[in-house]
Design an enzyme around this catalytic site. Structure first.
Site, PDB file in Angstrom:
ATOM      1  N   HIS A 144      19.953  -4.700  27.246  1.00 16.05           N
ATOM      2  CA  HIS A 144      21.422  -4.800  27.064  1.00 16.05           C
ATOM      3  C   HIS A 144      21.893  -4.281  25.692  1.00 16.05           C
ATOM      4  O   HIS A 144      22.684  -4.938  25.021  1.00 16.05           O
ATOM      5  CB  HIS A 144      21.868  -6.244  27.273  1.00 16.05           C
ATOM      6  CG  HIS A 144      21.335  -7.236  26.274  1.00 16.05           C
ATOM      7  ND1 HIS A 144      20.977  -8.517  26.620  1.00 16.05           N
ATOM      8  CD2 HIS A 144      21.101  -7.145  24.943  1.00 16.05           C
ATOM      9  CE1 HIS A 144      20.557  -9.162  25.546  1.00 16.05           C
ATOM     10  NE2 HIS A 144      20.630  -8.360  24.515  1.00 16.05           N
ATOM     11  N   HIS A 177      25.021 -13.246  21.206  1.00 15.88           N
ATOM     12  CA  HIS A 177      24.517 -12.823  19.883  1.00 15.88           C
ATOM     13  C   HIS A 177      25.422 -13.271  18.748  1.00 15.88           C
ATOM     14  O   HIS A 177      25.407 -12.679  17.677  1.00 15.88           O
ATOM     15  CB  HIS A 177      24.393 -11.302  19.828  1.00 15.88           C
ATOM     16  CG  HIS A 177      23.443 -10.719  20.813  1.00 15.88           C
ATOM     17  ND1 HIS A 177      23.702 -10.672  22.163  1.00 15.88           N
ATOM     18  CD2 HIS A 177      22.223 -10.140  20.651  1.00 15.88           C
ATOM     19  CE1 HIS A 177      22.686 -10.093  22.791  1.00 15.88           C
ATOM     20  NE2 HIS A 177      21.781  -9.761  21.904  1.00 15.88           N
ATOM     21  N   HIS A 226      11.607  -5.870  20.971  1.00 15.56           N
ATOM     22  CA  HIS A 226      12.355  -5.284  19.858  1.00 15.56           C
ATOM     23  C   HIS A 226      12.468  -6.260  18.703  1.00 15.56           C
ATOM     24  O   HIS A 226      12.435  -7.471  18.889  1.00 15.56           O
ATOM     25  CB  HIS A 226      13.730  -4.762  20.270  1.00 15.56           C
ATOM     26  CG  HIS A 226      14.725  -5.771  20.775  1.00 15.56           C
ATOM     27  ND1 HIS A 226      14.547  -6.503  21.911  1.00 15.56           N
ATOM     28  CD2 HIS A 226      15.941  -6.137  20.299  1.00 15.56           C
ATOM     29  CE1 HIS A 226      15.598  -7.270  22.121  1.00 15.56           C
ATOM     30  NE2 HIS A 226      16.457  -7.082  21.138  1.00 15.56           N
ATOM     31  N   GLU A 256      14.246 -12.464  23.966  1.00 18.15           N
ATOM     32  CA  GLU A 256      15.250 -12.328  25.037  1.00 18.15           C
ATOM     33  C   GLU A 256      14.582 -12.253  26.417  1.00 18.15           C
ATOM     34  O   GLU A 256      15.253 -12.411  27.443  1.00 18.15           O
ATOM     35  CB  GLU A 256      16.109 -11.085  24.806  1.00 18.15           C
ATOM     36  CG  GLU A 256      16.989 -11.219  23.564  1.00 18.15           C
ATOM     37  CD  GLU A 256      17.838  -9.983  23.278  1.00 18.15           C
ATOM     38  OE1 GLU A 256      18.677 -10.060  22.396  1.00 18.15           O
ATOM     39  OE2 GLU A 256      17.631  -8.931  23.927  1.00 18.15           O
TER      40      GLU A 256
HETATM   41  C1  DHB Z   1      19.712  -3.743  20.168  1.00 17.99           C
HETATM   42  C2  DHB Z   1      20.583  -4.834  20.284  1.00 17.99           C
HETATM   43  C3  DHB Z   1      20.310  -5.861  21.181  1.00 17.99           C
HETATM   44  O1  DHB Z   1      21.103  -6.944  21.387  1.00 17.99           O
HETATM   45  C4  DHB Z   1      19.176  -5.811  21.951  1.00 17.99           C
HETATM   46  O2  DHB Z   1      18.920  -6.835  22.781  1.00 17.99           O
HETATM   47  C5  DHB Z   1      18.307  -4.720  21.850  1.00 17.99           C
HETATM   48  C6  DHB Z   1      18.579  -3.698  20.963  1.00 17.99           C
HETATM   49  C7  DHB Z   1      19.972  -2.623  19.254  1.00 17.99           C
HETATM   50  O3  DHB Z   1      21.047  -2.577  18.635  1.00 17.99           O
HETATM   51  O4  DHB Z   1      19.114  -1.732  19.149  1.00 17.99           O
HETATM   52 FE    FE Z   2      20.108  -8.542  22.453  1.00 18.07          FE
END
Ligand code: DHB
Ligand code: FE
Length: 287
Positions: free
Chosen positions: A12, A59, A193, A240
């Site tokens: 997302h 977030h 991530h 997540e």
């Molecule tokens: C990013 C932001 C998010 O909320 C996420 O779940 C994954 C990546 C980003 O900005 O790269």
């Molecule tokens: Fe996220």
């Protein structure tokens, strides 16, 4: 009775929303990601869900660090988006289904999950971007949704095992809703991530592929991991993944993967999408 017709799980990332606004779907960077949504659209067209239960993590738009529910659910007739930075345009409101929400609330709290119930709830990119990926026309064009959030930003976080069990309670609640409705469960987040600290930019393809495999038929291999394990393997925002585990819990019995795509990088993350068909529980007949 309502039935769960299957599930979609997707990453997302805010920049996906920006790419859609700028019409970059065929751009070489974005094409491998967006092309993977053609089969999702075909699947949705075939399955024709009437409503979605969307499991995601906020977030900081609706909940901030001062008040952070572990699990929350929307009970509104519509959900507004708002400016959360990222340069994203504010999306038009999404339709809710408060009757379905209150049924889920009654049943899931009845199953001992103490949800925070929200009669007003702003939805952030983790809700809006996936909804737009699935219904690109935006807010009013999408099917009504019930948003469910799992805290994945303020420690302590719920365990994967707990999120999977929450999902199971949500699945049972959907299947006990007396309306003839076809419900799709949507999970958003991940995969690996990390956006901050020394490992910013960290992506673990091997672990993402492991999760996409195990979530189908061996979810215990994922729920056996502690949050510490998941953060180590998937990065601090890789937790997540909890939303995927809750979705898998809601699927209850057997599922099969109808579609799966993994592409790196999408912004700072392993971009994944999966579609799951659901085999309903067999109806037990009295002997
Ligand atoms: C990013 C932001 C998010 O909320 C996420 O779940 C994954 C990546 C980003 O900005 O790269
Ligand atoms: Fe996220």
């Amino acid at each position: 009775m309502a039935q769960i017709i299957g599930a979609v799980a997707t990453s997302h990332v805010p920049s996906i929303g920006n790419a859609m606004e700028k019409g970059l779907q065929k751009d070489p960077y974005w094409k491998p990601f967006f092309d993977a949504f053609d089969p999702v659209h075909e699947w949705l067209e075939k399955k024709k869900p009437d409503a979605a239960v969307v499991i995601y993590n906020d977030h900081g738009l609706n909940f901030f660090l001062d008040k952070m529910p572990t699990f929350a659910i929307g009970a509104a007739e519509q959900y507004e988006n708002a400016d959360e930075g990222w340069g994203l345009k504010v999306a038009p409101p999404y339709k809710g289904d408060s009757k379905l929400s209150w049924h889920l609330i009654d049943e899931v709290i009845g199953a001992d999950f103490d949800l925070v119930t929200c009669q007003e709830m702003l939805v952030d990119h983790a809700f809006v971007v996936p909804m737009k990926l699935m219904w690109p026309e935006g807010g009013p064009a999408a099917i009504p949704a019930v948003p469910v959030t799992i805290n994945s930003i303020q420690h302590p976080l719920p365990s994967g095992r707990r999120c999977h069990a929450l999902g199971k309670a949500i699945g049972d609640a959907i299947e006990s809703y007396p309306e003839d409705m076809r419900i799709v469960v949507i999970a958003t987040g991940g995969l690996s991530h990390q956006l901050d600290g020394q490992r910013a930019g960290f992506i673990n393809k091997e672990f993402d592929v492991f999760c996409m495999d195990k979530i189908v038929n061996d979810v215990d291999a994922i729920t056996a991991l502690s949050n510490h394990d998941i953060i180590e393997k998937a990065g601090s925002q890789g937790v997540e993944l909890m939303c995927w585990l809750a979705m898998r819990g809601a699927m209850n019995g057997r599922v099969s993967a109808a579609h799966s795509n993994y592409h790196i990088p999408v912004s700072n993350t392993g971009g994944a999408v999966m579609v799951f068909d659901h085999e309903p529980k067999p109806v037990l007949k009295a002997a």
